[in-house]
Design a protein around this motif. Sequence first.
Motif, PDB file in Angstrom:
ATOM      1  N   ARG A  94       0.846  -1.197   0.000  1.00  0.00           N
ATOM      2  CA  ARG A  94       0.000   0.000   0.000  1.00  0.00           C
ATOM      3  C   ARG A  94       0.884   1.250   0.000  1.00  0.00           C
ATOM      4  O   ARG A  94       0.643   2.198  -0.752  1.00  0.00           O
ATOM      5  CB  ARG A  94      -0.918  -0.023   1.233  1.00  0.00           C
ATOM      6  CG  ARG A  94      -2.107   0.903   1.127  1.00  0.00           C
ATOM      7  CD  ARG A  94      -2.886   0.974   2.432  1.00  0.00           C
ATOM      8  NE  ARG A  94      -3.590  -0.276   2.747  1.00  0.00           N
ATOM      9  CZ  ARG A  94      -4.328  -0.440   3.840  1.00  0.00           C
ATOM     10  NH1 ARG A  94      -4.464   0.552   4.724  1.00  0.00           N
ATOM     11  NH2 ARG A  94      -4.939  -1.594   4.071  1.00  0.00           N
ATOM     12  N   GLU A 119      -1.808   4.473  -7.203  1.00  0.00           N
ATOM     13  CA  GLU A 119      -3.146   4.023  -6.774  1.00  0.00           C
ATOM     14  C   GLU A 119      -4.171   4.180  -7.896  1.00  0.00           C
ATOM     15  O   GLU A 119      -5.110   3.403  -8.002  1.00  0.00           O
ATOM     16  CB  GLU A 119      -3.591   4.823  -5.548  1.00  0.00           C
ATOM     17  CG  GLU A 119      -2.844   4.372  -4.292  1.00  0.00           C
ATOM     18  CD  GLU A 119      -2.590   5.513  -3.347  1.00  0.00           C
ATOM     19  OE1 GLU A 119      -2.439   6.662  -3.838  1.00  0.00           O
ATOM     20  OE2 GLU A 119      -2.519   5.263  -2.130  1.00  0.00           O
ATOM     21  N   HIS A 134      -4.283   1.051  -9.798  1.00  0.00           N
ATOM     22  CA  HIS A 134      -4.607  -0.172  -9.068  1.00  0.00           C
ATOM     23  C   HIS A 134      -6.105  -0.334  -8.852  1.00  0.00           C
ATOM     24  O   HIS A 134      -6.586  -0.442  -7.727  1.00  0.00           O
ATOM     25  CB  HIS A 134      -3.828  -0.204  -7.752  1.00  0.00           C
ATOM     26  CG  HIS A 134      -2.371  -0.491  -7.951  1.00  0.00           C
ATOM     27  ND1 HIS A 134      -1.490  -0.708  -6.933  1.00  0.00           N
ATOM     28  CD2 HIS A 134      -1.641  -0.641  -9.091  1.00  0.00           C
ATOM     29  CE1 HIS A 134      -0.274  -0.954  -7.422  1.00  0.00           C
ATOM     30  NE2 HIS A 134      -0.348  -0.901  -8.736  1.00  0.00           N
ATOM     31  N   THR A 135      -6.841  -0.395  -9.953  1.00  0.00           N
ATOM     32  CA  THR A 135      -8.267  -0.686  -9.905  1.00  0.00           C
ATOM     33  C   THR A 135      -8.440  -2.209  -9.869  1.00  0.00           C
ATOM     34  O   THR A 135      -7.537  -2.958 -10.256  1.00  0.00           O
ATOM     35  CB  THR A 135      -8.956  -0.141 -11.161  1.00  0.00           C
ATOM     36  OG1 THR A 135      -8.478  -0.883 -12.302  1.00  0.00           O
ATOM     37  CG2 THR A 135      -8.639   1.334 -11.367  1.00  0.00           C
ATOM     38  N   ARG A 191      -2.399  -7.136  -3.236  1.00  0.00           N
ATOM     39  CA  ARG A 191      -2.812  -5.758  -3.554  1.00  0.00           C
ATOM     40  C   ARG A 191      -4.289  -5.722  -3.983  1.00  0.00           C
ATOM     41  O   ARG A 191      -5.029  -4.827  -3.581  1.00  0.00           O
ATOM     42  CB  ARG A 191      -1.896  -5.224  -4.676  1.00  0.00           C
ATOM     43  CG  ARG A 191      -2.095  -3.772  -4.992  1.00  0.00           C
ATOM     44  CD  ARG A 191      -1.477  -2.843  -3.961  1.00  0.00           C
ATOM     45  NE  ARG A 191      -1.849  -1.466  -4.286  1.00  0.00           N
ATOM     46  CZ  ARG A 191      -2.535  -0.662  -3.473  1.00  0.00           C
ATOM     47  NH1 ARG A 191      -2.837  -1.024  -2.256  1.00  0.00           N
ATOM     48  NH2 ARG A 191      -2.872   0.543  -3.860  1.00  0.00           N
ATOM     49  N   ASP A 244      -6.430  -6.112  -1.012  1.00  0.00           N
ATOM     50  CA  ASP A 244      -6.432  -4.883  -0.208  1.00  0.00           C
ATOM     51  C   ASP A 244      -7.387  -3.853  -0.817  1.00  0.00           C
ATOM     52  O   ASP A 244      -8.189  -3.243  -0.107  1.00  0.00           O
ATOM     53  CB  ASP A 244      -5.011  -4.321  -0.122  1.00  0.00           C
ATOM     54  CG  ASP A 244      -4.923  -3.150   0.854  1.00  0.00           C
ATOM     55  OD1 ASP A 244      -5.657  -3.160   1.860  1.00  0.00           O
ATOM     56  OD2 ASP A 244      -4.120  -2.227   0.608  1.00  0.00           O
ATOM     57  N   VAL A 245      -7.295  -3.684  -2.125  1.00  0.00           N
ATOM     58  CA  VAL A 245      -8.164  -2.707  -2.800  1.00  0.00           C
ATOM     59  C   VAL A 245      -9.641  -3.086  -2.639  1.00  0.00           C
ATOM     60  O   VAL A 245     -10.512  -2.217  -2.540  1.00  0.00           O
ATOM     61  CB  VAL A 245      -7.763  -2.611  -4.295  1.00  0.00           C
ATOM     62  CG1 VAL A 245      -8.830  -1.932  -5.120  1.00  0.00           C
ATOM     63  CG2 VAL A 245      -6.431  -1.861  -4.423  1.00  0.00           C
ATOM     64  N   ALA A 280     -15.221  -1.221  -9.087  1.00  0.00           N
ATOM     65  CA  ALA A 280     -14.809  -0.593  -7.828  1.00  0.00           C
ATOM     66  C   ALA A 280     -15.854  -0.791  -6.735  1.00  0.00           C
ATOM     67  O   ALA A 280     -15.522  -0.788  -5.549  1.00  0.00           O
ATOM     68  CB  ALA A 280     -14.547   0.899  -8.048  1.00  0.00           C
TER      69      ALA A 280
END
Lengths: 107, 107, 107, 107
Positions: free
Chosen positions: A11, A20, A23-24, A77, A80-81, B52
């Motif tokens: 992160r 960021e 990072h979708t 990652r 996390d997203v 998202a």
Amino acid sequence: MSLADLTMRLRDFAAARDWEQFHTPKNLAMALSGEAGELISLFQWLTPEQAAAAMRDPELAADIEDELADVLLYLVRLADVLDVDLIKAANAKIDRNETRFPRISPG
Amino acid sequence: MSLADLTMRLRDFAAARDWEQFHTPKNLAMALSGEAGELISLFQWLTPEQAAAAMRDPELAADIEDELADVLLYLVRLADVLDVDLIKAANAKIDRNETRFPRISPG
Amino acid sequence: MSLADLTMRLRDFAAARDWEQFHTPKNLAMALSGEAGELISLFQWLTPEQAAAAMRDPELAADIEDELADVLLYLVRLADVLDVDLIKAANAKIDRNETRFPRISPG
Amino acid sequence: MSLADLTMRLRDFAAARDWEQFHTPKNLAMALSGEAGELISLFQWLTPEQAAAAMRDPELAADIEDELADVLLYLVRLADVLDVDLIKAANAKIDRNETRFPRISPG
């Protein structure tokens, strides 16, 4: 170091590079799939015996460690997203698999 | 629970079902790639905005957690069969990436 | 040149290099998956707009053509080894999809 | 039927369902990767011998034909959206491979 520590390290890594925006979930799922493809390509022409001995070849071993790492990094990652607890999700999945596939040996 | 605990749980799971014979590096790399494919398929027709917000849809969220778990399980099992320390490999990769991609913001 | 001609060209290519021993269904499926991973990696960090304009960048366009070709080559070779008629299989699949997904516009 | 005919059939199929909005390069590359993952999953637990005999099992053969078809459909559709001539790209790639990998047998 735990998976939670790794999550925080990644992160910070993304934030420090203003990544960021890239990072979708879709992009990270693509990157994960691409790295899984690189990993599989290391094994594709090996016989089963050669694949089982792959880590004895220092150059191949380094490539394998590198690709396993890349898959883990994008997986961590992405989780996390999406705010998913990977360890919890993995244990829940094993719980379900234990019901689906009964053990055949004592233990 | 740590990644090391998860590794041991999966090792026991495979042994108790006599599945070690199937868990060759080639087969596990294929399984990992197949699960990455299932994960990506959950996002393929979503717009970036829908992706998202994916975790707000309970059914989709459960599928995503399930596929993230499957990728982790095969990754952990493959690393175990190859005797690779995933966390160590991942940190070594981030170390190299920190040199390749300098941070652009203070921190 | 047709897909049948391409099949014959690849069959000769493999035979002339004694590569038939490597072209097992498992190995070719792995190679196909690896190439799909390389293809996807070309698009992973692009915005939808950048991806739609990808062919206007000559270097990226060449990479995309190269990876599309690789996917086709392994797909054709795998179908040949399995003795599957790709065009026939593809049309049969579209036939089924036409039933599953009715058209919404006249035509 | 040629690959060009298949391209036109898929173009019509998408238009008749108003699916062109979903058929972006990123989405189609994801779909292709997902189908490659489904294909590979059919072979992952088979021994090399079982994989070589896969088409003798009618149910497995039907699944394999189905997944090979899906990979081809998304590949053809992606190439169409990108305006790439797949057959031409594939032959150009074989031309390059003939230089990279000299034949070892006469022919």
